[in-house]
Design an enzyme around this catalytic site. Structure first.
Site, PDB file in Angstrom:
ATOM      1  N   GLU A   1      10.706  -5.449  15.468  1.00 52.22           N
ATOM      2  CA  GLU A   1       9.677  -4.676  14.872  1.00 52.22           C
ATOM      3  C   GLU A   1       8.652  -4.648  15.927  1.00 52.22           C
ATOM      4  O   GLU A   1       7.427  -4.172  15.509  1.00 52.22           O
ATOM      5  CB  GLU A   1       9.263  -5.146  13.606  1.00 52.22           C
ATOM      6  CG  GLU A   1      10.299  -5.206  12.378  1.00 52.22           C
ATOM      7  CD  GLU A   1      10.399  -3.795  11.641  1.00 52.22           C
ATOM      8  OE1 GLU A   1       9.324  -3.295  11.345  1.00 52.22           O
ATOM      9  OE2 GLU A   1      11.615  -3.248  11.464  1.00 52.22           O
TER      10      GLU A   1
ATOM     11  N   CYS B   1      -2.575  -1.972  13.482  1.00 54.32           N
ATOM     12  CA  CYS B   1      -1.232  -1.009  13.423  1.00 54.32           C
ATOM     13  C   CYS B   1      -1.139  -0.042  14.317  1.00 54.32           C
ATOM     14  O   CYS B   1      -0.326   0.567  14.857  1.00 54.32           O
ATOM     15  CB  CYS B   1      -1.014  -0.832  11.833  1.00 54.32           C
ATOM     16  SG  CYS B   1      -0.605  -2.042  10.820  1.00 54.32           S
TER      17      CYS B   1
ATOM     18  N   ARG C   1      11.605   4.600  10.224  1.00 50.82           N
ATOM     19  CA  ARG C   1      11.189   3.881  11.434  1.00 50.82           C
ATOM     20  C   ARG C   1      12.312   3.980  12.505  1.00 50.82           C
ATOM     21  O   ARG C   1      11.827   4.019  13.706  1.00 50.82           O
ATOM     22  CB  ARG C   1      10.745   2.648  11.316  1.00 50.82           C
ATOM     23  CG  ARG C   1       9.584   2.420  10.089  1.00 50.82           C
ATOM     24  CD  ARG C   1       8.067   2.917  10.394  1.00 50.82           C
ATOM     25  NE  ARG C   1       7.925   2.946  11.789  1.00 50.82           N
ATOM     26  CZ  ARG C   1       6.734   2.250  12.037  1.00 50.82           C
ATOM     27  NH1 ARG C   1       6.138   1.458  11.395  1.00 50.82           N
ATOM     28  NH2 ARG C   1       6.096   2.457  13.312  1.00 50.82           N
TER      29      ARG C   1
ATOM     30  N   ALA D   1       0.725  -1.494  -0.140  1.00 56.65           N
ATOM     31  CA  ALA D   1       0.125   0.023   0.138  1.00 56.65           C
ATOM     32  C   ALA D   1       0.890   1.242   0.110  1.00 56.65           C
ATOM     33  O   ALA D   1       0.685   2.068  -0.705  1.00 56.65           O
ATOM     34  CB  ALA D   1      -0.955   0.085   1.225  1.00 56.65           C
ATOM     35  N   SER D   2       1.900   1.359   0.790  1.00 56.82           N
ATOM     36  CA  SER D   2       2.782   2.445   0.989  1.00 56.82           C
ATOM     37  C   SER D   2       3.485   2.532  -0.583  1.00 56.82           C
ATOM     38  O   SER D   2       3.408   3.891  -1.057  1.00 56.82           O
ATOM     39  CB  SER D   2       3.937   2.068   2.106  1.00 56.82           C
ATOM     40  OG  SER D   2       4.976   2.937   1.678  1.00 56.82           O
TER      41      SER D   2
ATOM     42  N   ASP E   1       0.991  -9.184  12.021  1.00 53.73           N
ATOM     43  CA  ASP E   1      -0.372  -8.747  12.188  1.00 53.73           C
ATOM     44  C   ASP E   1      -0.920  -8.422  10.851  1.00 53.73           C
ATOM     45  O   ASP E   1      -2.228  -7.748  11.129  1.00 53.73           O
ATOM     46  CB  ASP E   1      -0.300  -7.524  13.287  1.00 53.73           C
ATOM     47  CG  ASP E   1       0.414  -6.142  12.664  1.00 53.73           C
ATOM     48  OD1 ASP E   1       0.851  -6.326  11.394  1.00 53.73           O
ATOM     49  OD2 ASP E   1       0.617  -5.161  13.538  1.00 53.73           O
TER      50      ASP E   1
ATOM     51  N   ARG F   1      11.944  -8.841   8.214  1.00 50.59           N
ATOM     52  CA  ARG F   1      12.412  -7.756   9.220  1.00 50.59           C
ATOM     53  C   ARG F   1      12.686  -8.129  10.585  1.00 50.59           C
ATOM     54  O   ARG F   1      13.608  -8.036  11.012  1.00 50.59           O
ATOM     55  CB  ARG F   1      11.098  -6.742   9.076  1.00 50.59           C
ATOM     56  CG  ARG F   1      10.829  -6.007   8.094  1.00 50.59           C
ATOM     57  CD  ARG F   1       9.972  -4.895   8.148  1.00 50.59           C
ATOM     58  NE  ARG F   1       9.517  -4.377   6.965  1.00 50.59           N
ATOM     59  CZ  ARG F   1       8.884  -3.324   6.481  1.00 50.59           C
ATOM     60  NH1 ARG F   1       8.465  -2.575   7.784  1.00 50.59           N
ATOM     61  NH2 ARG F   1       8.385  -2.855   5.448  1.00 50.59           N
TER      62      ARG F   1
ATOM     63  N   HIS G   1       4.391  -7.779   8.438  1.00 50.24           N
ATOM     64  CA  HIS G   1       4.477  -7.914   9.657  1.00 50.24           C
ATOM     65  C   HIS G   1       3.414  -9.114  10.079  1.00 50.24           C
ATOM     66  O   HIS G   1       2.614  -9.276   9.062  1.00 50.24           O
ATOM     67  CB  HIS G   1       4.005  -6.851  10.717  1.00 50.24           C
ATOM     68  CG  HIS G   1       5.180  -5.656  10.682  1.00 50.24           C
ATOM     69  ND1 HIS G   1       4.928  -4.323  10.406  1.00 50.24           N
ATOM     70  CD2 HIS G   1       6.562  -5.544  11.018  1.00 50.24           C
ATOM     71  CE1 HIS G   1       5.959  -3.617  10.376  1.00 50.24           C
ATOM     72  NE2 HIS G   1       6.894  -4.295  10.774  1.00 50.24           N
TER      73      HIS G   1
END
EC number: 3.5.3.23
Length: 448
Positions: A174, A372, A138, A27-28, A254, A216, A252
């Site tokens: 993370e 998130c 981040r 999406a980013s 989640d 990550r 991630h």
């Protein structure tokens, strides 16, 4: 004694913009260079907090970090006055300026990993702020997140804060986005499920690694957190995320699973050797564990990533056994996903009996859904009373914050706007007032 799950949502900052800074976050990448609306983003986040507070949940917030990060610009070689730093960076390295302006701290699921006092040997709540070394934009959050958490949870009788893990690829961390806790209820000791994407040191036991996008979280980081938090090794599981899922945008865990108390909602392609992972959970569970496994025929991994179904919040209302799924509106708009959710709600074999859809479009376009945006902190009555009260939400505070957002936030932000020095001063004025609203003192670098 009552035990609550405090949801600490990130308050979206004034510099929320779309720059495509996060590799593996589809999406980013897809929305890079689009025009953002920081005011709408912040108000959508506040509305989410209001909704959960009015459902009877304990709700708090974490304030935005100071942006732009002038110290990071200095470290990257941009010297001079703040205006000169910004101008030089925009002209020669606009992507670095964008990173220094990033509002990604709003996704507080990455701020830290938290362990409940009922799970730890010393019966304290443990915190490890995530080092977030995988991405520059981040990584800059880590030290201030630690400072914030130490201020908010300062009473050492109840809270134990650990140093950041070493800022190395071998201990890339993370935060809670790769941690799930399963238990009979929030008041009972639980199974801590840590999920990692790669093992860096020693023998590599896995035949596959992600090819397209980076993993990550390291196993070494997850193991270190479990040790530092004094968790019972018999109640801890380390599971490897499916590398094929990572390559489809599951950066991630989640994004592909969500747990709440005794319920685990998970896609069938979430983990490497998933049958073994779920068998471990069943074996360790001393409570009636409910595993809801969504098949690829019901929803593909790419559809899960597009809609962020598994990045929903799964919550238990006070004094009830039933659960509510707090899902992004994108799930409602996708017929297959909505059909799947309707089936979950109608199924008497699980406690999920309703769904509420939230408009979080501004965050979703940058790859962040309901889960998130929140850090879960299990607290009993004493621990809740011992923390800083100024960031705990009620409707009066939400009304004040909404007026604050309307006063300071722009309704449009383009990449070119980052070159405007006035944006810096707008941000500092807003944060100065916010610290008074939340009774945080002089917590930001510019205030010292």
């Amino acid at each position: 004694m009552n035990v609550y799950e405090l949801n600490m949502d990130g308050l979206v900052g004034q510099t929320h913009h779309y720059a495509g800074l996060s590799s593996g976050n589809i999406a980013s990448t897809n929305n890079a260079l689009s025009i953002s609306n920081p005011q709408a983003a912040a108000r959508q986040g506040l509305e989410k907090m209001r909704r959960l507070y009015n459902m009877g949940l304990k709700q708090g917030l974490l304030p935005p970090h100071q942006r732009p990060n002038l110290n990071l610009l200095y470290q990257l070689g941009f010297k001079g006055t703040p205006s000169e730093q910004i101008n030089k960076a925009y002209k020669t390295a606009p992507e670095l300026l964008s990173a220094c302006y990033s509002a990604s701290c709003m996704w507080t699921a990455n701020a830290a990993t938290v362990s409940a006092s009922v799970d730890t040997e010393d019966n304290k709540v443990h915190f490890t702020a995530a080092n977030l070394i995988s991405n520059l934009h981040r990584h800059q959050e880590a030290d201030f997140s630690k400072k914030l958490l130490e201020f908010i949870f300062s009473n050492s009788d109840y809270f134990n804060h650990h140093p950041l893990l070493p800022k190395s690829m071998g201990t890339s961390d993370e935060g809670a986005a790769n941690h799930n806790r399963l238990c009979q209820s929030h008041a009972h000791s639980g199974i801590n499920l840590f999920v990692y994407g790669k093992k860096v040191l020693g023998n590599h036991q896995f035949e596959q690694s992600p090819i397209k996008y980076p993993a990550r979280q390291t196993k070494e980081a997850s193991e270190a957190i479990a040790r530092n938090h004094l968790l019972n090794p018999e109640r801890v599981i380390f599971a490897c995320q499916n590398p094929l899922a990572i390559d489809q945008g599951v950066f991630h865990n989640d994004v592909i699973s969500v747990a709440n108390e005794h319920v685990f909602l998970v896609h069938e392609e979430a983990f490497y050797n998933q049958t073994y992972v779920l068998d471990q959970l069943r074996e360790k569970a001393d409570f009636p564990l409910v595993i809801i496994q969504i098949s690829k025929e019901q929803i593909s991994v790419s559809e899960a990533v597009d809609t962020y179904l598994f990045n929903s919040q799964l919550i238990t209302l006070p004094d009830q056994k039933n659960m509510i799924l707090i899902a992004p509106a994108e799930c409602q708009a996708n017929l297959k996903v909505k059909t799947c959710i309707d089936g979950l709600v109608a199924d008497p074999q699980n406690p999920i009996n309703s769904v509420y859809y939230l408009d979080l479009k501004q965050s979703m376009r940058n790859g962040g859904g309901p889960a998130c945006l929140r850090l879960r902190v299990p607290l009993n009555d004493y621990e809740l009373k011992a923390m800083h009260q100024g960031i705990l939400i009620d409707n009066d505070l939400l009304d004040i914050l909404d007026k604050w957002v309307l006063k300071y936030y722009r309704t449009e932000l383009k990449i070119s706007d980052l070159a405007d020095p006035q944006l810096l001063y707008e941000c500092l004025d807003a944060l100065d007032e916010l610290t008074q609203i939340l009774k945080l003192g002089s917590i930001y670098p510019f205030q010292s």
